[in-house]
Design a protein around this motif. Sequence first.
Motif, PDB file in Angstrom:
ATOM      1  N   LEU A 125     -34.308  57.073  -3.121  1.00  0.00           N
ATOM      2  CA  LEU A 125     -35.448  56.711  -2.268  1.00  0.00           C
ATOM      3  C   LEU A 125     -35.008  55.998  -0.987  1.00  0.00           C
ATOM      4  CD1 LEU A 125     -38.097  55.670  -4.926  1.00  0.00           C
ATOM      5  CD2 LEU A 125     -38.103  57.712  -3.477  1.00  0.00           C
ATOM      6  N   ARG A 126     -33.820  55.432  -1.008  1.00  0.00           N
ATOM      7  CA  ARG A 126     -33.297  54.792   0.211  1.00  0.00           C
ATOM      8  C   ARG A 126     -33.059  55.809   1.324  1.00  0.00           C
ATOM      9  NH1 ARG A 126     -29.681  49.704  -0.510  1.00  0.00           N
ATOM     10  NH2 ARG A 126     -29.007  50.412   1.538  1.00  0.00           N
ATOM     11  N   LEU A 127     -32.776  57.043   0.951  1.00  0.00           N
ATOM     12  CA  LEU A 127     -32.438  58.063   1.952  1.00  0.00           C
ATOM     13  C   LEU A 127     -33.592  58.330   2.919  1.00  0.00           C
ATOM     14  CD1 LEU A 127     -30.358  60.476  -0.294  1.00  0.00           C
ATOM     15  CD2 LEU A 127     -29.529  58.689   1.246  1.00  0.00           C
ATOM     16  N   PRO A 128     -34.783  58.692   2.436  1.00  0.00           N
ATOM     17  CA  PRO A 128     -35.869  58.924   3.397  1.00  0.00           C
ATOM     18  C   PRO A 128     -36.373  57.639   4.053  1.00  0.00           C
ATOM     19  CG  PRO A 128     -36.661  59.225   1.150  1.00  0.00           C
ATOM     20  CD  PRO A 128     -35.165  59.042   1.075  1.00  0.00           C
ATOM     21  N   LEU A 129     -36.049  56.491   3.481  1.00  0.00           N
ATOM     22  CA  LEU A 129     -36.463  55.212   4.070  1.00  0.00           C
ATOM     23  C   LEU A 129     -35.810  54.994   5.435  1.00  0.00           C
ATOM     24  CD1 LEU A 129     -38.034  52.567   3.713  1.00  0.00           C
ATOM     25  CD2 LEU A 129     -36.022  51.637   2.563  1.00  0.00           C
ATOM     26  N   GLN A 130     -34.681  55.639   5.669  1.00  0.00           N
ATOM     27  CA  GLN A 130     -34.006  55.469   6.963  1.00  0.00           C
ATOM     28  C   GLN A 130     -34.885  55.947   8.121  1.00  0.00           C
ATOM     29  OE1 GLN A 130     -31.644  53.446   5.279  1.00  0.00           O
ATOM     30  NE2 GLN A 130     -30.719  53.862   7.238  1.00  0.00           N
ATOM     31  N   ILE A 131     -35.704  56.962   7.886  1.00  0.00           N
ATOM     32  CA  ILE A 131     -36.546  57.502   8.961  1.00  0.00           C
ATOM     33  C   ILE A 131     -37.525  56.445   9.480  1.00  0.00           C
ATOM     34  CG2 ILE A 131     -38.279  59.251   9.567  1.00  0.00           C
ATOM     35  CD1 ILE A 131     -36.742  61.113   7.559  1.00  0.00           C
ATOM     36  N   PRO A 132     -38.325  55.796   8.619  1.00  0.00           N
ATOM     37  CA  PRO A 132     -39.218  54.765   9.159  1.00  0.00           C
ATOM     38  C   PRO A 132     -38.471  53.564   9.734  1.00  0.00           C
ATOM     39  CG  PRO A 132     -39.493  54.961   6.780  1.00  0.00           C
ATOM     40  CD  PRO A 132     -38.586  56.058   7.211  1.00  0.00           C
ATOM     41  N   LEU A 133     -37.282  53.269   9.223  1.00  0.00           N
ATOM     42  CA  LEU A 133     -36.515  52.160   9.788  1.00  0.00           C
ATOM     43  C   LEU A 133     -36.072  52.475  11.217  1.00  0.00           C
ATOM     44  CD1 LEU A 133     -34.343  51.092   6.722  1.00  0.00           C
ATOM     45  CD2 LEU A 133     -36.227  49.810   7.757  1.00  0.00           C
ATOM     46  N   VAL A 134     -35.579  53.684  11.431  1.00  0.00           N
ATOM     47  CA  VAL A 134     -35.175  54.097  12.785  1.00  0.00           C
ATOM     48  C   VAL A 134     -36.393  54.103  13.701  1.00  0.00           C
ATOM     49  CG1 VAL A 134     -34.297  56.028  14.164  1.00  0.00           C
ATOM     50  CG2 VAL A 134     -33.128  55.380  12.053  1.00  0.00           C
ATOM     51  N   THR A 135     -37.503  54.636  13.211  1.00  0.00           N
ATOM     52  CA  THR A 135     -38.737  54.683  14.006  1.00  0.00           C
ATOM     53  C   THR A 135     -39.202  53.277  14.377  1.00  0.00           C
ATOM     54  OG1 THR A 135     -39.363  56.740  12.922  1.00  0.00           O
ATOM     55  CG2 THR A 135     -41.123  55.516  14.018  1.00  0.00           C
ATOM     56  N   TRP A 136     -39.172  52.374  13.427  1.00  0.00           N
ATOM     57  CA  TRP A 136     -39.556  50.982  13.651  1.00  0.00           C
ATOM     58  C   TRP A 136     -38.687  50.362  14.741  1.00  0.00           C
ATOM     59  CZ3 TRP A 136     -38.801  46.895   9.202  1.00  0.00           C
ATOM     60  CH2 TRP A 136     -39.304  45.654   9.599  1.00  0.00           C
ATOM     61  N   ALA A 137     -37.376  50.551  14.620  1.00  0.00           N
ATOM     62  CA  ALA A 137     -36.450  49.977  15.602  1.00  0.00           C
ATOM     63  C   ALA A 137     -36.717  50.534  17.001  1.00  0.00           C
ATOM     64  CB  ALA A 137     -35.013  50.255  15.169  1.00  0.00           C
ATOM     65  N   LEU A 138     -36.982  51.821  17.091  1.00  0.00           N
ATOM     66  CA  LEU A 138     -37.253  52.429  18.406  1.00  0.00           C
ATOM     67  C   LEU A 138     -38.581  51.940  18.978  1.00  0.00           C
ATOM     68  CD1 LEU A 138     -35.930  56.051  17.794  1.00  0.00           C
ATOM     69  CD2 LEU A 138     -34.840  54.197  19.119  1.00  0.00           C
ATOM     70  N   LYS A 139     -39.564  51.683  18.128  1.00  0.00           N
ATOM     71  CA  LYS A 139     -40.828  51.119  18.617  1.00  0.00           C
ATOM     72  C   LYS A 139     -40.628  49.702  19.141  1.00  0.00           C
ATOM     73  CE  LYS A 139     -44.124  53.858  16.013  1.00  0.00           C
ATOM     74  NZ  LYS A 139     -45.150  53.875  14.969  1.00  0.00           N
ATOM     75  N   VAL A 140     -39.806  48.935  18.446  1.00  0.00           N
ATOM     76  CA  VAL A 140     -39.487  47.586  18.932  1.00  0.00           C
ATOM     77  C   VAL A 140     -38.813  47.682  20.293  1.00  0.00           C
ATOM     78  CG1 VAL A 140     -37.943  45.603  18.508  1.00  0.00           C
ATOM     79  CG2 VAL A 140     -39.422  46.456  16.677  1.00  0.00           C
ATOM     80  N   ARG A 141     -37.891  48.615  20.434  1.00  0.00           N
ATOM     81  CA  ARG A 141     -37.226  48.822  21.723  1.00  0.00           C
ATOM     82  C   ARG A 141     -38.244  49.175  22.814  1.00  0.00           C
ATOM     83  NH1 ARG A 141     -34.513  54.368  22.950  1.00  0.00           N
ATOM     84  NH2 ARG A 141     -36.735  54.763  22.786  1.00  0.00           N
ATOM     85  N   ASP A 142     -39.109  50.115  22.501  1.00  0.00           N
ATOM     86  CA  ASP A 142     -40.073  50.596  23.501  1.00  0.00           C
ATOM     87  C   ASP A 142     -41.101  49.539  23.895  1.00  0.00           C
ATOM     88  OD1 ASP A 142     -38.733  52.994  23.432  1.00  0.00           O
ATOM     89  OD2 ASP A 142     -40.211  54.002  22.157  1.00  0.00           O
ATOM     90  N   ARG A 143     -41.393  48.621  22.998  1.00  0.00           N
ATOM     91  CA  ARG A 143     -42.382  47.587  23.282  1.00  0.00           C
ATOM     92  C   ARG A 143     -41.775  46.329  23.895  1.00  0.00           C
ATOM     93  NH1 ARG A 143     -45.794  48.413  17.730  1.00  0.00           N
ATOM     94  NH2 ARG A 143     -46.710  50.405  18.337  1.00  0.00           N
ATOM     95  N   ALA A 144     -40.459  46.319  24.020  1.00  0.00           N
ATOM     96  CA  ALA A 144     -39.780  45.131  24.564  1.00  0.00           C
ATOM     97  C   ALA A 144     -40.030  45.006  26.069  1.00  0.00           C
ATOM     98  CB  ALA A 144     -38.288  45.209  24.280  1.00  0.00           C
TER      99      ALA A 144
END
Length: 128
Positions: free
Chosen positions: A109-128
Amino acid sequence: MPANSQRSQRPAKLLAGLLATGGILHFIAPKPYDSMIPKQLPGGARAWTYGSGVAEIAVATAVAVPRTRRLGGLAAALLFAAVFPGNVKMAVDAQRRGTPLPLRLVAFLRLPLQIPLVTWALKVRDRA
């Protein structure tokens, strides 16, 4: 700080906390991380475990500081992508060793979890 501004910083603060916690755990309990290090990498697994812990703490710091948050969000996304092979190794090893089903499920289950983690990080970047 206005409530709206605090709310807008919440995803970045949570991401920084997640990364910092993960980084610290590399030093408190390194053995599980050692087993995720692919054998093809040069040097000892413990050095990679500590190095990745330092990287997580550094990225957490960059995400936590508003001035460096944009770069930190990108670094977090790249870090989550970079550790994916280690997560694959953990899942494959769990399957090969006949690890009990609940732990094997966590590994997979950790494998597909990487997708929302990457998405979250990119949203943080975009909102900075």
